[in-house]
Enzyme design. Structure first.
Site, PDB file in Angstrom:
ATOM      1  N   CYS A   1       0.815  -1.225   0.000  1.00  0.00           N
ATOM      2  CA  CYS A   1       0.000   0.000   0.000  1.00  0.00           C
ATOM      3  C   CYS A   1       0.847   1.273   0.000  1.00  0.00           C
ATOM      4  O   CYS A   1       0.325   2.357  -0.238  1.00  0.00           O
ATOM      5  CB  CYS A   1      -0.948   0.012   1.195  1.00  0.00           C
ATOM      6  SG  CYS A   1      -2.266  -1.187   1.027  1.00  0.00           S
TER       7      CYS A   1
HETATM    8  N1  COA Z   1     -20.111  -7.700   9.664  1.00  0.00           N
HETATM    9  C1  COA Z   1     -20.575  -7.623  10.927  1.00  0.00           C
HETATM   10  N2  COA Z   1     -19.793  -7.779  12.012  1.00  0.00           N
HETATM   11  C2  COA Z   1     -18.484  -8.038  11.804  1.00  0.00           C
HETATM   12  C3  COA Z   1     -17.933  -8.138  10.510  1.00  0.00           C
HETATM   13  C4  COA Z   1     -18.813  -7.962   9.417  1.00  0.00           C
HETATM   14  N3  COA Z   1     -18.362  -8.028   8.147  1.00  0.00           N
HETATM   15  N4  COA Z   1     -16.617  -8.392  10.627  1.00  0.00           N
HETATM   16  C5  COA Z   1     -16.338  -8.454  11.931  1.00  0.00           C
HETATM   17  N5  COA Z   1     -17.466  -8.235  12.648  1.00  0.00           N
HETATM   18  C6  COA Z   1     -17.621  -8.236  14.118  1.00  0.00           C
HETATM   19  C7  COA Z   1     -16.605  -9.117  14.800  1.00  0.00           C
HETATM   20  O1  COA Z   1     -17.074 -10.444  14.891  1.00  0.00           O
HETATM   21  C8  COA Z   1     -16.519  -8.467  16.162  1.00  0.00           C
HETATM   22  O2  COA Z   1     -17.599  -8.861  16.958  1.00  0.00           O
HETATM   23  P1  COA Z   1     -17.441  -9.082  18.542  1.00  0.00           P
HETATM   24  O3  COA Z   1     -17.048  -7.742  19.084  1.00  0.00           O
HETATM   25  O4  COA Z   1     -18.801  -9.538  18.941  1.00  0.00           O
HETATM   26  O5  COA Z   1     -16.352 -10.102  18.699  1.00  0.00           O
HETATM   27  C9  COA Z   1     -16.699  -6.991  15.870  1.00  0.00           C
HETATM   28  O6  COA Z   1     -17.370  -6.916  14.601  1.00  0.00           O
HETATM   29  C10 COA Z   1     -15.397  -6.217  15.783  1.00  0.00           C
HETATM   30  O7  COA Z   1     -14.520  -6.890  14.867  1.00  0.00           O
HETATM   31  P2  COA Z   1     -13.064  -6.378  14.579  1.00  0.00           P
HETATM   32  O8  COA Z   1     -12.408  -7.258  13.558  1.00  0.00           O
HETATM   33  O9  COA Z   1     -12.345  -6.186  15.859  1.00  0.00           O
HETATM   34  O10 COA Z   1     -13.422  -4.986  13.879  1.00  0.00           O
HETATM   35  P3  COA Z   1     -12.610  -3.638  13.875  1.00  0.00           P
HETATM   36  O11 COA Z   1     -13.386  -2.621  14.575  1.00  0.00           O
HETATM   37  O12 COA Z   1     -11.189  -3.846  14.266  1.00  0.00           O
HETATM   38  O13 COA Z   1     -12.645  -3.257  12.333  1.00  0.00           O
HETATM   39  C11 COA Z   1     -11.147  -3.330  10.445  1.00  0.00           C
HETATM   40  C12 COA Z   1     -12.063  -4.119  11.359  1.00  0.00           C
HETATM   41  C13 COA Z   1     -10.475  -4.280   9.484  1.00  0.00           C
HETATM   42  C14 COA Z   1     -12.009  -2.359   9.658  1.00  0.00           C
HETATM   43  C15 COA Z   1     -10.123  -2.548  11.301  1.00  0.00           C
HETATM   44  O14 COA Z   1      -9.465  -3.416  12.180  1.00  0.00           O
HETATM   45  C16 COA Z   1      -9.073  -1.861  10.461  1.00  0.00           C
HETATM   46  O15 COA Z   1      -9.349  -0.965   9.722  1.00  0.00           O
HETATM   47  N6  COA Z   1      -7.803  -2.245  10.606  1.00  0.00           N
HETATM   48  C17 COA Z   1      -6.737  -1.696   9.828  1.00  0.00           C
HETATM   49  C18 COA Z   1      -6.953  -2.024   8.394  1.00  0.00           C
HETATM   50  C19 COA Z   1      -5.828  -1.629   7.524  1.00  0.00           C
HETATM   51  O16 COA Z   1      -5.430  -0.521   7.479  1.00  0.00           O
HETATM   52  N7  COA Z   1      -5.286  -2.537   6.775  1.00  0.00           N
HETATM   53  C20 COA Z   1      -4.259  -2.236   5.903  1.00  0.00           C
HETATM   54  C21 COA Z   1      -4.512  -2.892   4.627  1.00  0.00           C
HETATM   55  S1  COA Z   1      -3.687  -1.968   3.473  1.00  0.00           S
END
Ligand code: COA
Length: 381
Positions: free
Chosen positions: A157
């Site tokens: 990225c």
């Molecule tokens: N729909 C509904 N719920 C979902 C879901 C979906 N698609 N995916 C995950 N969840 C749920 C999980 O099960 C979890 O539930 P719980 O609290 O009951 O256990 C909750 O949502 C939180 O999940 P989590 O994975 O911790 O979400 P998050 O708030 O961390 O958001 C990302 C996920 C990926 C958006 C976030 O972590 C992020 O942006 N990280 C950095 C990404 C990044 O920059 N990557 C670089 C790539 S270039």
């Protein structure tokens, strides 16, 4: 005399997928899977899959839609992958080169240049559709550059800012006076559309940036670049030419069903860890970079940041510029485009220059797998 970004360009695929469409397909897949595996789930041998929701996607990422090359395959619950007919190398343009040419031609038109005016092309991306010959050289040939050089580079990225730094360095080293950096991202092919944690993250696009050495600067002068990397396995795409050998070592025979990809070879991340580890480092790199250049933060008018996640953008903005910082300083493209990997800070830069006046300072900053962070300080001429 100055080295300037004189133009940018985009190529946007025609298909767009809304969160609602994406979730409908995903949830159909989940229902089918749970039905098919009901007995195994009841016996505790398999875990039931959970639905995805549009509300979660928008709240967790800020994404409302994403552009993709092939919507049909992705939205078919039996397939959930883009479908591209193979093209014969040397006889037909590869998809990456075609998208790159679209963005580059747009940038050349915006700069008032012809392809043959370029001395070099750097194709800087996360994912390349083949190992060699370089996509950049295919673009060089097909767009009509008669001389010069072209090469591919991959910093995931962060590839756009690392590419700009390479272009500036090449100009300073006397390798040319005009170099284009092209970021082509076919993220739809590296994404596991069946993974609830990440199926919503990415979109396809191509971006191009023209960097020129000019006696009379125009556009944005590149003042300085800063690059940082530190190894982490928290964001990865391990697909590669060694896969065949690894599969053979596993069971002596290739069991490769295209509809059941080897999921741990597609995009995978520890999203929470990435968020926690990368955000503070990005803020630190931008702040240090500005200080090293004796630039007061208050004089920075725009932060064109990698569009990974709206909450990351918001946090970085507040930690760099202060907790009450105007959100307009860090423009958003992720809601319409999703995360377009290396292309994303250039998409934001291309679309959001309103209100930037002569003498204003800005930072283009990318971050991602590696880990890798690149910061480029620019000044509007
Ligand atoms: N729909 C509904 N719920 C979902 C879901 C979906 N698609 N995916 C995950 N969840 C749920 C999980 O099960 C979890 O539930 P719980 O609290 O009951 O256990 C909750 O949502 C939180 O999940 P989590 O994975 O911790 O979400 P998050 O708030 O961390 O958001 C990302 C996920 C990926 C958006 C976030 O972590 C992020 O942006 N990280 C950095 C990404 C990044 O920059 N990557 C670089 C790539 S270039």
């Amino acid at each position: 005399m100055g080295i300037c970004i004189t133009a940018t360009g985009l190529h946007i695929p025609k298909d767009s997928i809304s969160n609602e469409e994406l979730v409908t397909t995903f949830n159909t897949y989940v229902d089918n899977y749970n039905k098919k595996n009901a007995q195994a789930i009841e016996n505790g041998e398999k875990v039931a899959l959970q639905h995805s929701t549009s509300e979660f996607i928008e709240k967790a990422s800020g994404i409302k839609s994403r552009y993709v090359i092939d919507k049909k395959g992705i939205l078919d619950p039996e397939i959930m992958a883009p479908i591209f007919p193979a093209r014969k190398l040397g006889e037909e343009l590869s998809i990456m080169a075609q998208m790159g040419i679209g963005a580059l031609q747009n940038a050349l038109d915006n700069a008032g240049l012809l392809a043959d005016d370029l001395d070099g092309i750097i194709c800087a991306c996360s994912n390349f559709q083949r190992v060699y010959p370089a996509i950049a050289i295919e673009i060089q040939d097909a767009i009509g550059m008669k001389g010069g050089f072209a090469y591919d580079m991959n910093v995931a990225c962060s590839a756009a800012t690392f590419g700009i730094a390479q272009a500036v360095g090449s100009i300073k080293a006397g390798l040319g006076k005009r170099i284009a950096v092209v970021n082509v991202e076919i993220t739809s092919a590296h994404l596991n559309w069946r993974n609830r944690d990440s199926h919503f993250i990415f979109g396809d696009v191509a971006a191009a940036t023209i960097i020129e050495e000019l006696d009379t600067p125009k556009g944005y002068e590149v003042l300085d670049s800063k690059l940082w990397t530190q190894f982490s396995a928290n964001i990865k795409n391990e697909y590669g030419f060694m896969d065949r050998a690894e599969f053979l070592a596993m069971d002596k025979e290739m069991h490769f069903d295209i509809k059941e990809p080897v999921n741990d070879k597609l995009f995978l991340q520890e999203g929470r860890k990435v968020f926690r580890e990368v955000c503070p480092k990005v803020s630190e790199i931008i702040s240090t970079h500005l200080a090293e250049n004796h630039i007061d933060k208050s004089s920075v008018k725009r932060l064109w940041l990698h569009q990974a996640n709206i909450n990351m953008i918001d946090l970085i903005l507040r930690t760099v510029m202060g907790k009450d910082a105007d959100k307009a300083i860090a423009p958003i493209a992720i809601s319409e485009f999703g995360n377009t990997s290396s292309a994303s800070p250039i998409v934001a830069f291309h679309l959001h220059q309103d209100g930037v006046n002569s003498g204003d300072l800005g930072v283009i900053c990318s971050f991602g797998a590696g880990y890798s962070i690149g910061s480029v300080i620019i000044k509007k001429v």
